[in-house]
Design an enzyme around this catalytic site. Structure first.
Site, mmCIF file in Angstrom:
data_model
loop_
_atom_site.group_PDB
_atom_site.id
_atom_site.type_symbol
_atom_site.label_atom_id
_atom_site.label_comp_id
_atom_site.label_asym_id
_atom_site.label_seq_id
_atom_site.Cartn_x
_atom_site.Cartn_y
_atom_site.Cartn_z
ATOM 1 N N ARG A 1 0.821 -1.225 0.000
ATOM 2 C CA ARG A 1 0.000 0.000 0.000
ATOM 3 C C ARG A 1 0.851 1.269 0.000
ATOM 4 O O ARG A 1 0.436 2.286 -0.555
ATOM 5 C CB ARG A 1 -0.944 -0.009 1.195
ATOM 6 N N LYS B 1 -19.069 -16.463 1.554
ATOM 7 C CA LYS B 1 -20.521 -16.330 1.716
ATOM 8 C C LYS B 1 -21.225 -15.738 0.501
ATOM 9 O O LYS B 1 -20.762 -14.755 -0.074
ATOM 10 C CB LYS B 1 -20.799 -15.392 2.894
ATOM 11 N N GLY C 1 -9.279 -8.479 -0.915
ATOM 12 C CA GLY C 1 -8.026 -8.802 -0.230
ATOM 13 C C GLY C 1 -7.588 -10.236 -0.404
ATOM 14 O O GLY C 1 -6.429 -10.520 -0.715
ATOM 15 N N GLY D 1 -13.187 -3.656 0.131
ATOM 16 C CA GLY D 1 -14.545 -3.154 0.351
ATOM 17 C C GLY D 1 -14.969 -2.184 -0.743
ATOM 18 O O GLY D 1 -16.078 -2.249 -1.266
HETATM 19 P P1 AMP Z 1 -14.345 -13.661 0.938
HETATM 20 O O1 AMP Z 1 -13.727 -12.738 1.943
HETATM 21 O O2 AMP Z 1 -15.826 -13.717 0.967
HETATM 22 O O3 AMP Z 1 -13.772 -13.464 -0.446
HETATM 23 O O4 AMP Z 1 -13.940 -15.120 1.397
HETATM 24 C C1 AMP Z 1 -12.630 -15.564 1.441
HETATM 25 C C2 AMP Z 1 -12.574 -16.754 2.322
HETATM 26 O O5 AMP Z 1 -13.414 -17.770 1.817
HETATM 27 C C3 AMP Z 1 -11.199 -17.337 2.429
HETATM 28 O O6 AMP Z 1 -10.707 -17.179 3.738
HETATM 29 C C4 AMP Z 1 -11.398 -18.800 2.088
HETATM 30 O O7 AMP Z 1 -10.710 -19.685 2.932
HETATM 31 C C5 AMP Z 1 -12.894 -18.975 2.273
HETATM 32 N N1 AMP Z 1 -13.385 -20.114 1.506
HETATM 33 C C6 AMP Z 1 -13.268 -20.344 0.183
HETATM 34 N N2 AMP Z 1 -13.751 -21.538 -0.132
HETATM 35 C C7 AMP Z 1 -14.196 -22.110 1.009
HETATM 36 C C8 AMP Z 1 -14.798 -23.357 1.342
HETATM 37 N N3 AMP Z 1 -15.028 -24.276 0.391
HETATM 38 N N4 AMP Z 1 -15.143 -23.581 2.634
HETATM 39 C C9 AMP Z 1 -14.892 -22.665 3.585
HETATM 40 N N5 AMP Z 1 -14.318 -21.467 3.328
HETATM 41 C C10 AMP Z 1 -13.972 -21.191 2.071
#
Ligand code: AMP
Length: 399
Positions: free
Chosen positions: A36, A197, A353, A376
């Site tokens: 950054r 999610k 990130g 974000g």
């Molecule tokens: P996000 O911040 O929503 O982009 O989510 C990123 C996170 O999703 C990372 O820490 C990954 O470890 C998690 N993630 C990706 N695939 C899976 C999975 N199959 N089960 C649990 N967590 C996951």
């Protein structure tokens, strides 16, 4: 098109610059990743060349309005000084008497870094008095902190109302890339979405469904979609309260003729651990007692031509639990495919990130078109939102 630092005369002016120096710092005060800081150098170097008197300001961490030593920007001033090979003055505060005196006595090309803006609770409250006190130290405002422009804070929105304001080179680059992709994408346009999610990305999916030709879904969020199609997902992470919505999204994709690529096989594990027992399903169903942790080889083979034939790619969210080497393959493979597509002429943007870390882990960061510096902020742009820190800046045409 927003007015940029090149559209105004900054020479010899006192310029207040909002940067994003929210870098990771370890327990001993060492900066563990200075990306950054490096990203702001084009703006800082230009201002130095123009002999501006430079007042930098940033937040670090979440001190929530209190002075918390571990969130001090002192290590950042030191690192910036080492990088630039010139002294960087560290202010004792943000708008106190002593800081104002140092700011007032800056000479041409000198740099002052204010202390963490979030040591003062008025920053996050977008307090008008705090904003005007910040602005009163300078003659011009430059916004270069893409990572915080989705927040209406005193330093991101408030201060800009008091001074002639423009965007710096980093913010300009972020806006140009996102505009290119969201307003005039070359086709085909493929979005790759993953991560934990669905709920975090519903607004992004909804907005992008109106723009893309295909959507590749991976990560844990894929299981909620599979569940909506009555496919067993074992112990995989799902959001029960989003299953109906996932079904509606798939219907919408169908009616809009957007290709919707869910995993057709998976890497599964008996627990989430580096020493888990791991296997591939060779089919879409996940047996009871097993957890989906990554996309499988059949899925990779299916999405490869989709990604490789794209002319525009937007990727947000890893395909699996990429932090663990055992579950990294799918995300790593997608990074390779995006790099290959970029080499063939596609414009690729990596946002968020975790996706950025995954691409860096693949050592492919320099083979994609643009790595966004704001997780974000990039998500909110993809949701189609107007970001307050950008909205407040004047357009090129205006005076
Ligand atoms: P996000 O911040 O929503 O982009 O989510 C990123 C996170 O999703 C990372 O820490 C990954 O470890 C998690 N993630 C990706 N695939 C899976 C999975 N199959 N089960 C649990 N967590 C996951």
């Amino acid at each position: 098109m927003k007015k940029t630092i090149k559209d105004v005369d900054v020479s010899n002016k006192k310029v207040l610059v909002r940067v994003d120096f929210n870098v990771p710092v370890d327990d001993r005060g060492n900066i563990t990743d200075d990306t950054r800081i490096l990203e702001t150098l084009p703006t800082i170097n230009y201002l130095r060349q123009m002999k501006a008197k430079i007042i930098l300001m940033s937040h670090l961490g979440r001190p929530k309005g209190a002075v918390v030593e571990k969130y001090s920007l002192k290590p950042v001033a030191k690192r910036l000084s080492e990088i630039l090979k010139v002294p960087v003055k560290m202010a004792p505060g943000c708008v106190d008497e002593e800081t104002r005196k140092i700011a007032a006595s800056l000479s041409a090309s000198e740099i002052l870094l204010l202390e963490n803006l979030r040591f003062d609770k008025r920053e996050e409250n977008n307090d008008p008095e705090f904003a005007s006190q910040l602005a009163s130290m300078a003659e011009m405002f430059v916004q270069d902190a893409f990572g915080t422009v989705h927040r209406a804070h005193a330093s991101t929105e408030g201060a800009a109302k008091h001074l002639p304001s423009v965007c710096g080179f980093l913010l300009e680059k972020e806006i140009l890339y996102f505009n290119k992709v969201l307003e005039k994408p070359e086709r085909t346009f493929v979005a790759i979405l993953g991560g934990a999610k669905v709920s975090d990305k519903i607004a992004v999916i909804q907005n992008l469904l109106d723009k893309v030709d295909a959507m590749v879904i991976g990560g844990a969020m894929a299981y909620t979609f599979l569940k909506a199609g009555n496919i067993s997902v074992g112990n995989s992470l799902i959001e029960k309260d989003r299953i109906d919505m996932a079904g509606e999204i798939m219907q919408k994709a169908k009616s809009k003729k957007v290709g919707f690529f869910l995993p057709i096989d998976h890497v599964i594990a008996d627990k989430i651990s580096e020493n888990a027992q791991v296997k591939e399903t060779r089919g879409v169903e996940i047996p009871d007692g097993w957890t989906g942790v990554d996309i499988g080889d059949m899925t990779i083979n299916r999405i490869a031509p989709v990604i490789l034939s794209a002319r525009t790619i937007m990727w947000n969210g890893p395909m699996g639990i990429f932090e663990m080497d055992k579950f990294f393959k799918g995300t790593g493979k997608v990074a390779e495919l995006v790099a290959e597509a970029t080499q063939k002429g596609a414009v690729s943007i990596i946002g968020g990130g975790d996706t950025v870390s995954a691409v860096k882990k693949s050592k492919l960061a320099d083979r994609v078109s643009h790595i966004s510096t704001g997780g974000g902020a990039s998500l909110e742009l993809l949701e189609g939102k107007i970001l307050p820190g950008i909205a407040v800046l004047p357009e090129k045409a205006s005076r």
